[in-house]
Scaffold this active site. Structure first.
Site, PDB file in Angstrom:
ATOM      1  N   GLU A 274       4.567   1.942  -2.881  1.00  0.00           N
ATOM      2  CA  GLU A 274       4.828   0.899  -1.886  1.00  0.00           C
ATOM      3  C   GLU A 274       3.689  -0.098  -1.741  1.00  0.00           C
ATOM      4  O   GLU A 274       3.040  -0.170  -0.703  1.00  0.00           O
ATOM      5  CB  GLU A 274       5.006   1.550  -0.500  1.00  0.00           C
ATOM      6  CG  GLU A 274       6.259   2.304  -0.307  1.00  0.00           C
ATOM      7  CD  GLU A 274       6.276   2.994   1.048  1.00  0.00           C
ATOM      8  OE1 GLU A 274       7.370   3.092   1.615  1.00  0.00           O
ATOM      9  OE2 GLU A 274       5.228   3.447   1.544  1.00  0.00           O
ATOM     10  N   PRO A 275       3.407  -0.903  -2.764  1.00  0.00           N
ATOM     11  CA  PRO A 275       2.351  -1.898  -2.607  1.00  0.00           C
ATOM     12  C   PRO A 275       2.780  -3.022  -1.653  1.00  0.00           C
ATOM     13  O   PRO A 275       3.929  -3.465  -1.705  1.00  0.00           O
ATOM     14  CB  PRO A 275       2.157  -2.442  -4.026  1.00  0.00           C
ATOM     15  CG  PRO A 275       3.453  -2.180  -4.719  1.00  0.00           C
ATOM     16  CD  PRO A 275       4.070  -0.983  -4.076  1.00  0.00           C
ATOM     17  N   ARG A 277      -0.089  -5.443   0.339  1.00  0.00           N
ATOM     18  CA  ARG A 277      -1.199  -6.383   0.185  1.00  0.00           C
ATOM     19  C   ARG A 277      -1.419  -6.800  -1.262  1.00  0.00           C
ATOM     20  O   ARG A 277      -1.641  -7.984  -1.542  1.00  0.00           O
ATOM     21  CB  ARG A 277      -2.473  -5.691   0.714  1.00  0.00           C
ATOM     22  CG  ARG A 277      -3.704  -6.560   0.755  1.00  0.00           C
ATOM     23  CD  ARG A 277      -4.973  -5.700   0.980  1.00  0.00           C
ATOM     24  NE  ARG A 277      -4.783  -4.757   2.062  1.00  0.00           N
ATOM     25  CZ  ARG A 277      -5.067  -4.991   3.339  1.00  0.00           C
ATOM     26  NH1 ARG A 277      -5.571  -6.149   3.686  1.00  0.00           N
ATOM     27  NH2 ARG A 277      -4.863  -4.063   4.251  1.00  0.00           N
ATOM     28  N   TYR A 317     -10.648  -6.802  12.435  1.00  0.00           N
ATOM     29  CA  TYR A 317     -11.284  -5.745  11.623  1.00  0.00           C
ATOM     30  C   TYR A 317     -12.606  -6.193  11.026  1.00  0.00           C
ATOM     31  O   TYR A 317     -13.075  -5.561  10.086  1.00  0.00           O
ATOM     32  CB  TYR A 317     -10.441  -5.371  10.406  1.00  0.00           C
ATOM     33  CG  TYR A 317      -8.977  -5.209  10.522  1.00  0.00           C
ATOM     34  CD1 TYR A 317      -8.426  -4.186  11.302  1.00  0.00           C
ATOM     35  CD2 TYR A 317      -8.111  -6.033   9.795  1.00  0.00           C
ATOM     36  CE1 TYR A 317      -7.055  -3.999  11.329  1.00  0.00           C
ATOM     37  CE2 TYR A 317      -6.740  -5.838   9.827  1.00  0.00           C
ATOM     38  CZ  TYR A 317      -6.223  -4.828  10.596  1.00  0.00           C
ATOM     39  OH  TYR A 317      -4.874  -4.636  10.604  1.00  0.00           O
ATOM     40  N   CYS A 344      -9.790 -20.184  21.930  1.00  0.00           N
ATOM     41  CA  CYS A 344     -10.767 -19.955  22.994  1.00  0.00           C
ATOM     42  C   CYS A 344     -11.272 -18.525  23.005  1.00  0.00           C
ATOM     43  O   CYS A 344     -10.979 -17.755  23.918  1.00  0.00           O
ATOM     44  CB  CYS A 344     -10.166 -20.331  24.337  1.00  0.00           C
ATOM     45  SG  CYS A 344      -9.771 -22.065  24.370  1.00  0.00           S
ATOM     46  N   GLU A 345     -11.967 -18.164  21.959  1.00  0.00           N
ATOM     47  CA  GLU A 345     -12.580 -16.855  21.803  1.00  0.00           C
ATOM     48  C   GLU A 345     -13.847 -17.071  21.004  1.00  0.00           C
ATOM     49  O   GLU A 345     -13.780 -17.678  19.923  1.00  0.00           O
ATOM     50  CB  GLU A 345     -11.694 -15.928  20.958  1.00  0.00           C
ATOM     51  CG  GLU A 345     -10.530 -15.285  21.661  1.00  0.00           C
ATOM     52  CD  GLU A 345     -10.953 -14.164  22.586  1.00  0.00           C
ATOM     53  OE1 GLU A 345     -12.007 -13.534  22.317  1.00  0.00           O
ATOM     54  OE2 GLU A 345     -10.245 -13.934  23.574  1.00  0.00           O
ATOM     55  N   TYR A 373      -0.971 -10.030   5.505  1.00  0.00           N
ATOM     56  CA  TYR A 373      -1.378  -9.816   6.900  1.00  0.00           C
ATOM     57  C   TYR A 373      -2.020 -11.058   7.521  1.00  0.00           C
ATOM     58  O   TYR A 373      -2.862 -10.971   8.399  1.00  0.00           O
ATOM     59  CB  TYR A 373      -2.296  -8.582   7.011  1.00  0.00           C
ATOM     60  CG  TYR A 373      -1.661  -7.354   6.389  1.00  0.00           C
ATOM     61  CD1 TYR A 373      -0.580  -6.740   7.009  1.00  0.00           C
ATOM     62  CD2 TYR A 373      -2.091  -6.842   5.170  1.00  0.00           C
ATOM     63  CE1 TYR A 373       0.052  -5.641   6.421  1.00  0.00           C
ATOM     64  CE2 TYR A 373      -1.465  -5.755   4.583  1.00  0.00           C
ATOM     65  CZ  TYR A 373      -0.397  -5.157   5.209  1.00  0.00           C
ATOM     66  OH  TYR A 373       0.222  -4.088   4.630  1.00  0.00           O
TER      67      TYR A 373
HETATM   68  C1  LIG Z   1       1.359  -0.746   5.279  1.00  0.00           C
HETATM   69  C2  LIG Z   1       2.063   0.233   4.461  1.00  0.00           C
HETATM   70  C3  LIG Z   1       2.150   0.072   3.079  1.00  0.00           C
HETATM   71  C4  LIG Z   1       1.483  -1.062   2.341  1.00  0.00           C
HETATM   72  O1  LIG Z   1       0.118  -1.059   2.511  1.00  0.00           O
HETATM   73  P1  LIG Z   1      -0.758  -2.148   1.687  1.00  0.00           P
HETATM   74  O2  LIG Z   1      -2.144  -1.812   2.063  1.00  0.00           O
HETATM   75  O3  LIG Z   1      -0.335  -3.473   2.180  1.00  0.00           O
HETATM   76  O4  LIG Z   1      -0.434  -1.943   0.253  1.00  0.00           O
HETATM   77  C5  LIG Z   1       2.888   0.987   2.361  1.00  0.00           C
HETATM   78  N1  LIG Z   1       3.508   2.023   2.974  1.00  0.00           N
HETATM   79  C6  LIG Z   1       3.444   2.214   4.295  1.00  0.00           C
HETATM   80  C7  LIG Z   1       4.145   3.346   4.913  1.00  0.00           C
HETATM   81  C8  LIG Z   1       2.722   1.328   5.084  1.00  0.00           C
HETATM   82  O5  LIG Z   1       2.662   1.531   6.405  1.00  0.00           O
END
Ligand SMILES: *Cc1c(COP(=O)(O)O)cnc(C)c1O
Length: 420
Positions: A274-275, A277, A317, A344-345, A373
């Site tokens: 699940e990529p 980012r 972060y 305004c921060e 993000y």
């Molecule tokens: C956020 C998330 C991702 C993706 O994370 P990246 O750092 O954007 O690759 C994949 N799986 C789950 C369950 C997530 O919460």
């Protein structure tokens, strides 16, 4: 003048206004192709599931669908964008540690194939709603493998205080979840999911989690066809970040999975990753117009026409970014600036100690690697309008999300008496 996808940055701003999110489509396509090409094995099917929370819009989802990717969604809102993109429901995974009844109903009605169950309590809820709507749905159980990764290091955590998933040690509870699912008429147990963190650079943490999960599958002894190894693959924000190239990463992960399947004598039909980012991060650029500059005793500030409303990550972060003056790409970077937003921060500083050429009013500042993000975490703080999003490729540009207007924001100011 910097060009993105062979389009000049000044022309993009002239056409769409500032600030502006720009995505180089070719960079997204290259990433997706690498994942699709190299995350492959003869021993099991594979699936690339894009984590749409990183950035989602109709145009991106259409592209990902064309490349054969699946997506995951975490809310009714993310699902509604998938619906608008006509994203095939059988390629959607629904995540989240607190899915609402209405969201589960929406997912079932759209025909979302798989729900990732985050905890014990969700099992009854999903079984109940699937039976009520007479909709079949598959489930994965999200397991916390207790491998925690923090960018350059990882630790095997002794306790499991994550809000996500059910601890790998709670085997009896997990067995009970599976038994309930197996007893139900409409819900089908497919396997397990784990996700260990984000912006991780080294494969060792993933390899450790994969091995723990496959050993766990063996120990559980439940018929299991699917393992989802999550995302979290790091990207380059500044020169200090050194992500493993996607191809090498995929090859290493596939090797690790095969090795571990062999060691533990386990067979799987499918492995998903699940990529998020890493697919959109480096393809994204934010353009700003510079307003005034200001000298204080120790610093020199440049003020931009956006900031923490379009990029909360530095304030949230302490995230680091790199930048340039897009219209002065050939000039030496002899000056040091604080790049400050207009909110305004005091914490609304996008980049500290940025090395740039001499900056003047009306220059164009480009911040790199803002594709993940950024837009998805954007806010209306100070009632700023969210910027437009454009996709560029081969000298052509198209707007894919329009800029928000004051009217959009004002439309929410709607009063009415409540019938209690
Ligand atoms: C956020 C998330 C991702 C993706 O994370 P990246 O750092 O954007 O690759 C994949 N799986 C789950 C369950 C997530 O919460």
């Amino acid at each position: 003048m910097l060009q993105i996808g062979k389009v000049r940055c000044d022309e993009l701003l002239k056409a769409c206004g500032s600030p502006l999110y720009v995505y180089d489509e070719t960079q997204i396509e290259k990433k997706v192709e690498d994942y699709q090409t190299y995350f492959k094995s003869e021993n099991f099917d594979t699936e690339i599931v894009y984590a749409s929370k990183a950035f989602t819009c109709v145009a991106l989802l259409e592209k990902l669908n064309a490349y054969g990717c699946s997506i995951d969604v975490v809310s009714g809102g993310e699902l509604s964008i998938a619906k608008k993109a006509n994203f095939p429901s059988e390629n959607i995974y629904f995540h989240g540690n607190n899915k609402l009844n209405d969201e589960i109903i929406m997912a079932l009605e759209y025909g979302v194939k798989t729900i990732i169950m985050d905890n014990m309590y969700e099992v009854d809820q999903v079984i109940h709603l699937a039976e009520k709507l007479k909709k079949e749905v598959h489930v994965l159980i999200r397991v916390n493998p207790k491998v925690e990764a923090h960018t350059h290091e990882f630790i095997m955590t002794a306790t499991s205080d994550s809000k996500f998933g059910i601890s790998i040690d709670q085997k009896d509870d997990i067995k009970e979840m599976i038994a309930k699912v197996n007893d139900s008429e409409y819900v089908v147990f497919d396997g397990f999911h784990s996700h260990i963190g984000s912006q991780i650079f080294e494969e060792h943490a993933f390899v450790a989690a994969i091995d723990k999960m496959i050993a766990f599958i063996k120990e559980m002894g439940e018929p299991t066809s699917v393992l989802n190894i999550g995302g979290g693959f790091g990207v380059r924000y500044t020169d200090e970040d050194t992500p493993i190239p996607t191809k090498d990463l995929c090859i290493k992960l596939i090797e690790a999975i095969n090795q571990s399947l062999h060691t533990h004598d386990v067979q799987l039909d499918k492995v998903c990753m699940e990529p998020g980012r890493s697919i959109v991060g480096e393809a994204g650029y934010t353009l700003y117009e510079v307003g005034f500059t200001k000298k204080t005793q120790n610093k020199e500030f440049i003020f931009i026409d956006g900031g923490m409303a379009d990029n909360i990550r530095p304030a949230l972060y302490d995230a680091k970014y790199a930048c340039d003056i897009a219209n002065k790409m050939d000039q030496a970077k002899d000056y040091t600036y604080e790049v400050a937003g207009k909110c305004c921060e005091s914490g609304d500083i996008i980049i500290h100690d940025a090395k740039l050429p001499k900056v003047e009013t009306n220059d164009i500042l480009v911040v790199y690697t803002t594709g993940a993000y950024g837009y998805s975490m954007a806010s209306n703080y100070n009632c700023l309008n969210k910027p437009a999003v454009v996709f560029v490729k081969d000298g052509k540009a198209r707007q894919v999300v329009r800029r928000e207007t004051y009217e959009d924001q004002l439309a929410l100011n709607e009063e009415k008496e409540l019938q209690l």
